[in-house]
Design a protein around this motif. Sequence first.
Motif, PDB file in Angstrom:
ATOM      1  N   LYS A  58      -5.025  -0.539  -4.594  1.00 18.06           N
ATOM      2  CA  LYS A  58      -4.293   0.719  -4.768  1.00 18.06           C
ATOM      3  C   LYS A  58      -4.267   1.147  -6.226  1.00 18.06           C
ATOM      4  N   LYS A  59      -3.985   0.217  -7.136  1.00 22.57           N
ATOM      5  CA  LYS A  59      -3.892   0.545  -8.558  1.00 22.57           C
ATOM      6  C   LYS A  59      -5.235   0.988  -9.133  1.00 22.57           C
TER       7      LYS A  59
ATOM      8  N   LEU B  90     -14.215  -3.539  -0.784  1.00 27.23           N
ATOM      9  CA  LEU B  90     -13.466  -2.455  -1.422  1.00 27.23           C
ATOM     10  C   LEU B  90     -14.458  -1.456  -1.995  1.00 27.23           C
ATOM     11  N   ARG B  91     -14.266  -0.184  -1.670  1.00 25.31           N
ATOM     12  CA  ARG B  91     -15.149   0.852  -2.209  1.00 25.31           C
ATOM     13  C   ARG B  91     -14.336   1.822  -3.059  1.00 25.31           C
ATOM     14  N   PRO B  92     -14.913   2.282  -4.153  1.00 25.45           N
ATOM     15  CA  PRO B  92     -14.162   3.193  -5.030  1.00 25.45           C
ATOM     16  C   PRO B  92     -13.960   4.558  -4.400  1.00 25.45           C
TER      17      PRO B  92
ATOM     18  N   MET C 160       0.820  -1.212   0.000  1.00 28.22           N
ATOM     19  CA  MET C 160       0.000   0.000   0.000  1.00 28.22           C
ATOM     20  C   MET C 160       0.854   1.263   0.000  1.00 28.22           C
ATOM     21  N   GLY C 161       1.966   1.234   0.723  1.00 25.65           N
ATOM     22  CA  GLY C 161       2.831   2.418   0.760  1.00 25.65           C
ATOM     23  C   GLY C 161       3.699   2.567  -0.473  1.00 25.65           C
TER      24      GLY C 161
ATOM     25  N   HIS D 110     -10.761   1.995  -1.889  1.00 29.53           N
ATOM     26  CA  HIS D 110     -10.520   2.104  -0.452  1.00 29.53           C
ATOM     27  C   HIS D 110     -10.839   0.771   0.213  1.00 29.53           C
ATOM     28  N   ILE D 111      -9.925   0.296   1.042  1.00 32.30           N
ATOM     29  CA  ILE D 111     -10.135  -0.954   1.765  1.00 32.30           C
ATOM     30  C   ILE D 111     -10.902  -0.651   3.043  1.00 32.30           C
ATOM     31  N   VAL D 112     -12.135  -1.124   3.108  1.00 28.41           N
ATOM     32  CA  VAL D 112     -12.994  -0.810   4.243  1.00 28.41           C
ATOM     33  C   VAL D 112     -12.570  -1.574   5.485  1.00 28.41           C
TER      34      VAL D 112
END
Length: 355
Positions: free
Chosen positions: A148-149, A220-222, A111-112, A153-155
């Motif tokens: 990430k790509k 996962l939400r956009p 993620m980083g 967003h990871i809820v």
Amino acid sequence: MSISIISFTKRGMQLSEKIVKTLDDETVSVFTKCSMIKEADRTDFIKYVEEGVGQWAQEQMAKKHALLFIGACGIAVRAIAPYITDKLHDSPVLVMDENGEYIIPILAGHMGGANEIAMQIALKTGAIPVITTATDLNHKFAVDVFAKKNGLHIVNKDGIATVSSKVLAGKTITLSVERGRVVEGSRIPEGIEIVSYPPKQVVDILITAEEKVNAGGLCLRPREYIVGMGCRRGKEPEKIADYIQQKLDMVGISKEQVYALASIDKKKDEEGLIAWCRNANVPFGIYTAEELEAVEGDFKASDFVKEQVGVDNVCERAALRACGKDGRLILHKQAEDGMTIAIARREWSVKFDEE
């Protein structure tokens, strides 16, 4: 992304300089903790670290910089340990030996972006990247990299480990995504089964902007929204942050739903805007006056703004420009205390990249 490099010997300092020359597209700051360099070799280019290494690391991580330690892994681990939060928000941290033979991402590899930074530096310096994340080692689908790509967003971050474990065990994972959101021609990786949306049973990964749909597993939400902004030069960062949050609250959007902040290129070094992007972990998109002028639409024009920056509206045009095709404004230009803001919604989609 800004990268802060710290070394502890003269040889390490020389390697720092070599790396800087290869990263001409990055913002790089070079530091040293070697007293010999302080006396004999210090220049405006190299900043001597007066405080402890841990305090230095805390400051760099607070600014969301990537950290590269040239020296022993133990130094880096002890320096960053008190300031580690979680895999979705940690700064990328890497270690390189002072001979420049190996570079190792030790924090926020996916993620980083530490793995990507390691590969980039290795490619340009000839170092060997030591990648330890299991999905990379086994050339398997990494859901956090995929998120990430694709601007997702990871809820529930705890679900990452569950999905990755199944992938590494060779089990099939189920995935359901809103209809029409997968880019045409995407090749679905082996081991992923696409389930129709909305799913009628629990799935491993659910990708949707609809909060009412919940099928368990990893959600996962956009990141659907672009914040377009202009401000008076030198506007206080805390006032910019408060104003953005006020407008996000007004339209019922969380910071996690923001895809990027956008403005005109004359604001590329505006610290308040940069600081907000760092804290929100989103890109800062900047555009020329000509690029903004080319955006079609009915905007709240300002002759004063036109005279100052060459285009009659920054915030609305920048928000739509960053959206790409089919973006639309959901909050038109608002102005207050030397700041202007607009929010646009982009059309989102996902694609799979087997590489």
